[in-house]
Design a protein around this motif. Sequence first.
Motif, mmCIF file in Angstrom:
data_model
loop_
_atom_site.group_PDB
_atom_site.id
_atom_site.type_symbol
_atom_site.label_atom_id
_atom_site.label_comp_id
_atom_site.label_asym_id
_atom_site.label_seq_id
_atom_site.Cartn_x
_atom_site.Cartn_y
_atom_site.Cartn_z
ATOM 1 N N PHE A 1 -5.052 -0.497 -2.604
ATOM 2 C CA PHE A 1 -5.486 -1.430 -1.569
ATOM 3 C C PHE A 1 -5.869 -2.795 -2.130
ATOM 4 O O PHE A 1 -5.428 -3.830 -1.643
ATOM 5 N N THR B 1 5.970 9.112 -8.463
ATOM 6 C CA THR B 1 5.400 9.665 -7.234
ATOM 7 C C THR B 1 3.874 9.766 -7.302
ATOM 8 O O THR B 1 3.239 10.060 -6.298
ATOM 9 N N ILE C 1 0.836 -1.200 0.000
ATOM 10 C CA ILE C 1 0.000 0.000 0.000
ATOM 11 C C ILE C 1 0.873 1.254 0.000
ATOM 12 O O ILE C 1 0.636 2.194 -0.752
ATOM 13 N N GLU C 2 1.907 1.230 0.803
ATOM 14 C CA GLU C 2 2.807 2.390 0.874
ATOM 15 C C GLU C 2 3.567 2.614 -0.424
ATOM 16 O O GLU C 2 4.095 3.693 -0.665
ATOM 17 N N ALA C 3 3.637 1.577 -1.243
ATOM 18 C CA ALA C 3 4.312 1.711 -2.538
ATOM 19 C C ALA C 3 3.339 2.170 -3.617
ATOM 20 O O ALA C 3 3.676 2.193 -4.789
ATOM 21 N N ASP C 4 2.097 2.514 -3.231
ATOM 22 C CA ASP C 4 1.069 2.983 -4.158
ATOM 23 C C ASP C 4 0.499 1.905 -5.063
ATOM 24 O O ASP C 4 -0.044 2.190 -6.129
ATOM 25 N N LYS D 1 -4.358 5.640 9.379
ATOM 26 C CA LYS D 1 -4.476 4.881 10.632
ATOM 27 C C LYS D 1 -4.841 5.792 11.791
ATOM 28 O O LYS D 1 -5.783 5.545 12.534
ATOM 29 N N GLN E 1 1.357 7.975 -1.841
ATOM 30 C CA GLN E 1 1.810 7.724 -0.474
ATOM 31 C C GLN E 1 3.076 8.492 -0.123
ATOM 32 O O GLN E 1 3.333 8.828 1.024
ATOM 33 N N ASP F 1 -5.567 8.323 -1.861
ATOM 34 C CA ASP F 1 -4.118 8.526 -1.746
ATOM 35 C C ASP F 1 -3.668 9.191 -0.449
ATOM 36 O O ASP F 1 -2.555 9.701 -0.371
ATOM 37 N N GLY G 1 0.035 8.746 -7.271
ATOM 38 C CA GLY G 1 -0.730 7.713 -6.586
ATOM 39 C C GLY G 1 -1.734 7.050 -7.508
ATOM 40 O O GLY G 1 -1.447 6.798 -8.688
ATOM 41 N N GLN G 2 -2.927 6.795 -6.973
ATOM 42 C CA GLN G 2 -3.930 6.018 -7.707
ATOM 43 C C GLN G 2 -4.361 6.682 -9.013
ATOM 44 O O GLN G 2 -4.880 6.028 -9.909
ATOM 45 N N ARG H 1 -13.480 0.404 8.528
ATOM 46 C CA ARG H 1 -12.804 -0.174 7.381
ATOM 47 C C ARG H 1 -13.189 0.582 6.101
ATOM 48 O O ARG H 1 -12.335 0.871 5.262
ATOM 49 N N ARG I 1 -11.409 3.837 6.100
ATOM 50 C CA ARG I 1 -10.000 3.597 5.801
ATOM 51 C C ARG I 1 -9.815 3.411 4.290
ATOM 52 O O ARG I 1 -8.923 4.018 3.678
ATOM 53 N N LEU I 2 -10.677 2.591 3.697
ATOM 54 C CA LEU I 2 -10.566 2.331 2.258
ATOM 55 C C LEU I 2 -10.781 3.585 1.431
ATOM 56 O O LEU I 2 -10.044 3.854 0.476
ATOM 57 N N LEU J 1 -7.689 5.656 1.623
ATOM 58 C CA LEU J 1 -6.574 5.063 0.892
ATOM 59 C C LEU J 1 -6.758 5.226 -0.613
ATOM 60 O O LEU J 1 -5.815 5.515 -1.340
ATOM 61 N N GLU J 2 -7.982 5.055 -1.071
ATOM 62 C CA GLU J 2 -8.254 5.233 -2.500
ATOM 63 C C GLU J 2 -7.994 6.659 -2.936
ATOM 64 O O GLU J 2 -7.701 6.919 -4.093
ATOM 65 N N ASN K 1 -1.906 9.146 2.911
ATOM 66 C CA ASN K 1 -0.868 8.226 3.360
ATOM 67 C C ASN K 1 -1.403 7.269 4.405
ATOM 68 O O ASN K 1 -2.183 7.630 5.278
ATOM 69 N N PHE K 2 -0.935 6.061 4.331
ATOM 70 C CA PHE K 2 -1.566 5.000 5.080
ATOM 71 C C PHE K 2 -1.311 5.097 6.590
ATOM 72 O O PHE K 2 -2.170 4.737 7.384
ATOM 73 N N GLN K 3 -0.197 5.679 6.981
ATOM 74 C CA GLN K 3 0.028 5.919 8.409
ATOM 75 C C GLN K 3 -0.913 7.034 8.905
ATOM 76 O O GLN K 3 -1.440 6.973 10.006
#
Lengths: 305, 308
Positions: free
Chosen positions: A40, A224, A34-37, B50, B228, B43, A226-227, B33, B36-37, B40-41, B45-47
């Motif tokens: 999910f 760099t 995920i951190e690498a883009d 959280k 990310q 973009d 993202g999605q 969840r 979160r999704l 994330l979609e 950052n995943f930390q």
Amino acid sequence: EKSRQSFGKRLTDLFVNFNGVDDDFYDDLEETLIEADVGFETALQISEEVREEVESSRASDPKVISQLIVDKLVALYTRNGRAEDNHLVFAKEGPSVFLFVGVNGVGKTTSIGKLAARFKARGRRVLLAACDTFRAGAIEQLQEWGKRDGVDVVAGKAQSDPAAVAFEAVKKAREEGYDLVLIDTAGRLQNKVNLMKELDKIKRVIEREIPHAPQETLLVLDSTTGQNALTQAKAFLETTDVTGIILTKLDGTAKGGIVLPIRNQLHLSVKYVGLGETVEDLSPFNPEQYVNGLFKDLISNRIEG
Amino acid sequence: MAFEGLTERLQKTFNNLRRKGKVTEADLRDTMREIRLALLEADVNFQVVKKFVKTVRDQAVGTDILDGLNPAQQIVKLVNDELVKTMGSTDAPLNKSDKIPTIIMMAGLQGAGKTTTTGKLALKLKNEQHARPLLVAADVYRPAAVDQLVQVGERIDVPVYQEGTDANPVDIVRRGLAQAAENKNDYVFIDTAGRLQIDEKLMQELSDIKSLAHPDEILLVVDAMTGQNAVNTAEGFNNQLDITGVVLTKLDGDTRGGAALSIRAVTGKPIKFVGQGEKMEDLDVFHPDRMASRILGMGDMLTLIEKT
Ligand SMILES: Nc1nc2c(ncn2[C@@H]2O[C@H](COP(=O)(O)OP(=O)(O)OP(=O)(O)O)[C@@H](O)[C@H]2O)c(=O)[nH]1
Ligand SMILES: Nc1nc2c(ncn2[C@@H]2O[C@H](COP(=O)(O)OP(=O)(O)OP(=O)(O)O)[C@@H](O)[C@H]2O)c(=O)[nH]1
Ligand SMILES: [Mg+2]
Ligand SMILES: [Mg+2]
């Protein structure tokens, strides 16, 4: 090259530290992806597939497991390729034409500068076409690359019709016996309908002058991104029938993981990667090396931690 | 694949839930969840996601939202409010010095939009305050970077100080500032070359320019499509330069722009402007509420919720 060989070894080291691959490992794998883009869904899918493979193989030898993971990841990248090799396609006779497309600032012009030097070194007569007539200084930028590379550049006036410049370049290439024409276009966001249509026009002009050209339409993607890179790939594929990807700026801390879903869903492969701003900073894409780069942190963290 | 907005996502979860009547721990987990999704979609950052989801979860549990009417919409509102709060609730204007010139330094990764944004900001000041800016061409590395800034200057009719590519950027800035003093320019923009935050030599160069010029504003220019990695970039530049603000470019695209949240979360620095196109007029002030709706893929959904 150096990092590529050590990857298998580093992964092996990783497994020395514990008896099997535990749930934590798959969580870490997922997070790393995920951190690498990678996105999910793809991250989840990859992690599942790796888990299945590891479990069904009943392997217990860390060496075997680590190799299995590397192979699986590389296979995941390669299995959906349209053309498995990342070679560029040239015309059987007469000049070949490569068209470069992509959103703003990704590295189109720079990649052309790098590729021109590469092909010139192999004895091809290269011609550059400055079809970005829009952005301030874009023509001068390509001309500067032409000077550095020692190759000719066809340019028109700023703000003039880019298709006219493309026409002039392919005509010149045909008449004067150039082997390869690299066509630089202005950056455009994929949701700008008129600008996307303009690309189509450039393409038709080229094709009218040289049948079957352009042999390659290369989509330049910034690692760099993202999605949105997936959306870019879809849109450019639709309007310009992209034949391959150049993934730039991999010398930074971004991993460009989005090329995995692009490959899975659109069957487009990366042909070259950009690794810096100088003329040498371009390499043919190597899936194993790439996978290695994706997991560098996962591996080193595991070893340290 | 069109992105699904958070509201639609949550609606599904809560439709199942309504049939059962009572909200369980598992339902709460499903809700989080989905949030979160969605992030994330977009973009984020995943930390950052959280932490963000944890905050929202605590708030949701602390209230009766989940048992009340329209839990999906209530949750969306909660998420939205928290997003707006995180990204800074008020619009942040450009810093201004007491005495002229106000010095503004641009920094960022390669191709982010520094040079273009320099022109846009200069034009804005010119139009709104009748300012007399000077642009200083301190990118001696990228081919034709100086030509680009000179042409930008011509387009907006603002002078550019340049010495070509043979001089040292720090010296160029020094002499550029001297020229600005002589001509009594009220703003000076320093256009620097794009660089990676891990490039120590070039990052040091930025520090040297900063020590010399004492900028009133150091703007980190970031591409809104960044994934990310936005946190690494933001952290790298902020640690080195202690930036004063951020400009998010290329928002005229269809990216969700989660980088805005990531950057804000790791630097705490305000996003001041957004780039909305390639033309010199295409610059807007940043609106956290609009950005929040965009990240969540909601469009006008919020105004709807607000009315109910
Ligand atoms: N670090 C790094 N920088 C790169 C790479 N490729 C290009 N760049 C830099 O990225 C910036 C943009 O590159 P360009 O080649 O101008 O990009 P472009 O796609 O032609 O941009 P537009 O024509 O404005 O859309 C420049 O500063 C380049 O030096 C790369 O592989 N690594
Ligand atoms: N669509 C759109 N394009 C933008 C925006 N801002 C900048 N660009 C484009 O992005 C590309 C890169 O912009 P530059 O201003 O050259 O970026 P830079 O950061 O100065 O690049 P380097 O100096 O190479 O590091 C150009 O094609 C610009 O026209 C924006 O808000 N929207
Ligand atoms: Mg270009
Ligand atoms: Mg620039």
